[in-house]
Design a protein around this motif. Structure first.
Motif, PDB file in Angstrom:
ATOM      1  N   GLY A  41      15.521 -53.038  17.973  1.00 19.45           N
ATOM      2  CA  GLY A  41      15.214 -53.319  19.220  1.00 19.45           C
ATOM      3  C   GLY A  41      14.596 -52.051  20.158  1.00 19.45           C
ATOM      4  N   THR A  42      14.475 -51.009  19.380  1.00 18.43           N
ATOM      5  CA  THR A  42      13.966 -49.737  20.194  1.00 18.43           C
ATOM      6  C   THR A  42      12.435 -49.614  19.609  1.00 18.43           C
ATOM      7  OG1 THR A  42      14.857 -48.399  18.320  1.00 18.43           O
ATOM      8  CG2 THR A  42      16.206 -48.531  20.152  1.00 18.43           C
ATOM      9  N   LYS A  43      11.959 -48.661  20.168  1.00 17.61           N
ATOM     10  CA  LYS A  43      10.335 -48.117  19.916  1.00 17.61           C
ATOM     11  C   LYS A  43      10.217 -46.779  19.787  1.00 17.61           C
ATOM     12  CE  LYS A  43       8.067 -52.238  22.083  1.00 17.61           C
ATOM     13  NZ  LYS A  43       7.327 -52.714  23.397  1.00 17.61           N
ATOM     14  N   PRO A  44       9.389 -46.474  18.637  1.00 20.13           N
ATOM     15  CA  PRO A  44       9.240 -44.846  18.848  1.00 20.13           C
ATOM     16  C   PRO A  44       8.159 -44.638  19.829  1.00 20.13           C
ATOM     17  CG  PRO A  44       7.750 -46.165  17.333  1.00 20.13           C
ATOM     18  CD  PRO A  44       8.898 -47.067  17.712  1.00 20.13           C
ATOM     19  N   GLN A  70      21.527 -49.484  22.188  1.00 19.39           N
ATOM     20  CA  GLN A  70      19.973 -49.491  22.080  1.00 19.39           C
ATOM     21  C   GLN A  70      19.341 -49.046  23.232  1.00 19.39           C
ATOM     22  OE1 GLN A  70      18.345 -53.733  23.493  1.00 19.39           O
ATOM     23  NE2 GLN A  70      17.842 -53.791  21.031  1.00 19.39           N
ATOM     24  N   LYS A  71      20.094 -49.030  24.442  1.00 20.10           N
ATOM     25  CA  LYS A  71      19.465 -47.879  25.615  1.00 20.10           C
ATOM     26  C   LYS A  71      19.707 -46.656  25.415  1.00 20.10           C
ATOM     27  CE  LYS A  71      19.870 -51.725  29.095  1.00 20.10           C
ATOM     28  NZ  LYS A  71      20.486 -51.879  30.318  1.00 20.10           N
ATOM     29  N   GLY A  72      20.872 -46.195  24.897  1.00 26.29           N
ATOM     30  CA  GLY A  72      21.243 -44.806  24.701  1.00 26.29           C
ATOM     31  C   GLY A  72      20.267 -44.288  23.694  1.00 26.29           C
ATOM     32  N   SER A 105      22.379 -56.413  26.218  1.00 22.44           N
ATOM     33  CA  SER A 105      21.273 -56.088  25.435  1.00 22.44           C
ATOM     34  C   SER A 105      20.978 -57.405  24.412  1.00 22.44           C
ATOM     35  CB  SER A 105      20.930 -54.920  24.735  1.00 22.44           C
ATOM     36  OG  SER A 105      21.996 -54.729  23.615  1.00 22.44           O
ATOM     37  N   ASP A 106      20.167 -57.312  23.691  1.00 21.96           N
ATOM     38  CA  ASP A 106      20.126 -58.442  22.601  1.00 21.96           C
ATOM     39  C   ASP A 106      21.041 -58.208  21.201  1.00 21.96           C
ATOM     40  OD1 ASP A 106      18.553 -56.424  21.707  1.00 21.96           O
ATOM     41  OD2 ASP A 106      17.000 -57.644  20.891  1.00 21.96           O
ATOM     42  N   ASN A 121      29.408 -52.911  19.266  1.00 25.47           N
ATOM     43  CA  ASN A 121      29.042 -51.772  20.188  1.00 25.47           C
ATOM     44  C   ASN A 121      29.221 -52.164  21.749  1.00 25.47           C
ATOM     45  OD1 ASN A 121      28.386 -49.402  21.535  1.00 25.47           O
ATOM     46  ND2 ASN A 121      26.795 -48.979  20.057  1.00 25.47           N
ATOM     47  N   PRO A 122      30.492 -51.746  22.417  1.00 28.43           N
ATOM     48  CA  PRO A 122      30.356 -52.294  23.660  1.00 28.43           C
ATOM     49  C   PRO A 122      29.364 -51.940  24.701  1.00 28.43           C
ATOM     50  CG  PRO A 122      32.063 -50.478  23.239  1.00 28.43           C
ATOM     51  CD  PRO A 122      31.390 -50.856  22.163  1.00 28.43           C
TER      52      PRO A 122
END
Length: 587
Positions: free
Chosen positions: A429-432, A411-413, A161-162, A155-156
């Protein structure tokens, strides 16, 4: 002149008299007209635009318009899509404008049918609601683009990110399994969020009534706490309710507490050793004498259910979802079981009045004197990601549509999207949201194997008898006697119907395979290789394997083959010795 006025007055009088006599009809017509106008304005006249204004902007001549359709009318969802679309235009491609069509659930299936068949479908759609799953499978095969090798590309939008350089499917907490369509042997959906069911509670009311800051996780301690709550009364003299119950909320306890307690019986009923006990497999295991309803696991599951429903409010079985939520919002109930889809609305209802918190369902400890032997592990709670969004074949910009989905799945999106809507992200790598920390999945644990309803007759039987059990008209022993006695003939009738349906489905499956065969012969290059793979795999999974399995099951059920003399997971000492020796030889 007076005659004209009199005639006019007579007409008005007759009209008023007619209207008075048809008040109910006029109210119904007026309500329907207002509802139709509201839906039309919301869905078609003013679709949500990534500008956030809700109105169609004046697009530049070189604008690239991506249309996206879904049924999510919950607060925050459309705002989240708008926000990500705005970010995409500012950071990736300034020419891209995203237009949403949020379709109400009640008409979503019909709307999708008309758009797909009429060739006016948007670029991106959310399959899965409003139509039977086999219809969606046929539609996806004909009208949607399989993602194929694209999911193996990095994913570009994860650069920096990690997850940079990681294939798209490996960036998900379930390896993108939710986007895979088993019937078509390919990935079609790009998931964006996870769903889970937990126990919500009013923290302020809990502390007021019990002095506790948080509820206990142990099942026995939780029941004792509920009894303390039920013994108290509000300022109006009405008793407080420990747990909200309704015909909607009662079933929420199944996966988190009741059914996992039956896992210890899997070795008796899993005849084909696939780790799952289907309804017809459970029937066959009982018919062959491998398991019965008096099994401690099933008995314990039923008894726990009766203990929990005693903490519901009186008359709960006749109440619906709204009545249950209203009871919680009135601060007359402490606990309410529901899913992430209700999390945001419950938090809004408590805003400024009380604090809403989330917890896993209470579970018996291993030292529990009655259920400890059944609770060998915590309940398994897999990431329940949804199928997500898919790209239609009629899209004029399929590559850009896919790239926008990847942007939302970065990840950010994905973190930003779910922060806005208040749901659980699906990407690693995301959090609720902090509010939903209690929804963190339990990846290792036990799950249910008790599947008593395999068709119409057993389903009706289960609903009738289990309701009598839940309201206390039957004890667990009486239930098992009545249900177990009627299950044999009802189960046999449903089992026979299942076998006939399997034959019917193979006939329609031949038509489906004919379409796949046509695509495989017509396609070339990478698409041709994928189409041929789909055809071969679908032929094996839909036509060949089911025939072999059905023949085996029918021979066992009819007595043509001898019943197993050992349970499915019983192994001889010689085999276990060989397994141990093999494991010791491994590095």
């Amino acid at each position: 002149m007076s005659d004209a006025r009199a005639a006019s007055g007579g007409w008005v009088w007759r009209a008023a008299k007619w209207a008075w006599g048809h008040v109910a009809l006029l109210l119904i017509v007026g309500t329907f007209a207002l509802a139709t106008l509201s839906v039309a304005r919301r869905t078609f006249v003013a679709p949500s635009i990534s500008t956030g204004t809700g109105q169609l902007p004046a697009l530049p001549p070189d604008a690239i318009v991506i249309r996206i359709a879904h049924w999510q009318l919950e607060a925050g969802f459309r705002d989240a899509v708008d926000a990500l679309a705005k970010d995409y235009r500012e950071k990736v491609n300034p020419k891209v404008f995203v237009i949403q069509n949020a379709i109400p659930e009640g008409i979503y299936g019909q709307w999708c049918c008309s758009q797909l068949l009429g060739g006016t479908a948007p670029d991106i759609m959310a399959p899965g609601l409003g139509l039977q799953w086999p219809i969606w499978v046929a539609y996806m095969n004909r009208y949607f683009i399989p993602l194929g090798e694209r999911i193996k590309e990095a994913n570009p939008h994860n650069k920096g990110s990690d997850l940079e350089g990681v294939p798209l499917f490996k960036t998900y907490n379930d390896s993108m399994r939710a986007g895979y369509v088993e019937d078509l042997r390919s990935y079609y959906g790009v998931p964006l969020y996870s769903m889970a069911v937990r126990l919500f509670y009013n923290e302020d009311l809990l502390k007021k009534l019990t002095g506790a800051d948080r509820p206990p996780a142990d099942y026995r301690e939780f029941l004792a706490l509920c009894d303390r709550i039920s013994a108290q009364r509000d300022p109006n003299g009405l008793p407080y309710v420990a747990i909200v119950g309704s015909n909607y909320h009662a079933g929420m306890w199944e996966g988190g507490l009741y059914n996992p307690l039956t896992w210890t019986a899997i070795g008796k009923a899993d005849i084909n050793r696939d780790g799952y006990v289907s309804a017809d497999e459970f029937f066959l295991a009982r018919k062959l004498g491998l398991i019965n309803f008096e099994d401690p696991a099933i008995h314990g599951r039923l008894k726990v259910m009766t203990e929990v429903v005693k903490r519901f409010q009186p008359g709960w079985l006749g109440l619906g979802r709204d009545e249950g939520v209203f009871l919680f919002a009135q601060q007359r109930a402490v606990f309410i079981p529901t899913g992430t889809w209700d999390a945001h609305s419950l938090q809004e209802q408590g805003s400024g009045q009380f604090k809403v918190k989330v917890m896993p369902f209470p579970y018996p400890s291993k030292s529990d004197p009655e259920y400890g032997s059944l609770a060998v592990a915590p309940p398994y709670d897999r990431p329940n990601n949804t199928l997500g969004f898919a790209i239609t074949r009629g899209s004029k910009h399929p590559d850009i549509a896919f790239d926008f989905l990847r942007f939302m799945a970065s990840q950010k999106g994905n973190q930003k999207f779910n922060d806005i809507v208040g749901w659980i992200p699906a990407v690693l790598g995301t959090k609720p949201p902090e509010f939903l920390e209690g929804f963190k999945p339990q990846y290792a644990g036990q799950y249910g194997i008790f599947t008593p309803a395999l068709g119409g007759q057993t389903d009706v039987l289960w609903n009738q008898k289990s309701q009598l059990l839940q309201i206390g008209s039957l004890s667990v022993e009486e239930f098992l006697k009545q249900y177990g006695g009627a299950y044999g003939p009802a189960g046999q009738a449903d089992f026979d119907e299942m076998q006939r349906n399997a034959v019917r489905s193979r006939r329609s499956g031949e038509q489906y395979l004919a379409c796949l065969r046509h695509d495989a012969l017509a396609a070339t290059g990478a698409d041709g290789a994928l189409a041929r793979y789909q055809y071969v795999q679908s032929t094996a999974s839909r036509q060949m394997s089911p025939v072999i399995e059905q023949n085996r099951v029918e021979r066992l059920a009819g007595g043509a083959d001898p019943a197993p003399t050992t349970a499915p997971y019983d192994y001889s000492p010689e085999l276990l010795a060989r397994v141990r020796s093999h494991l010791k030889s491994q590095p």
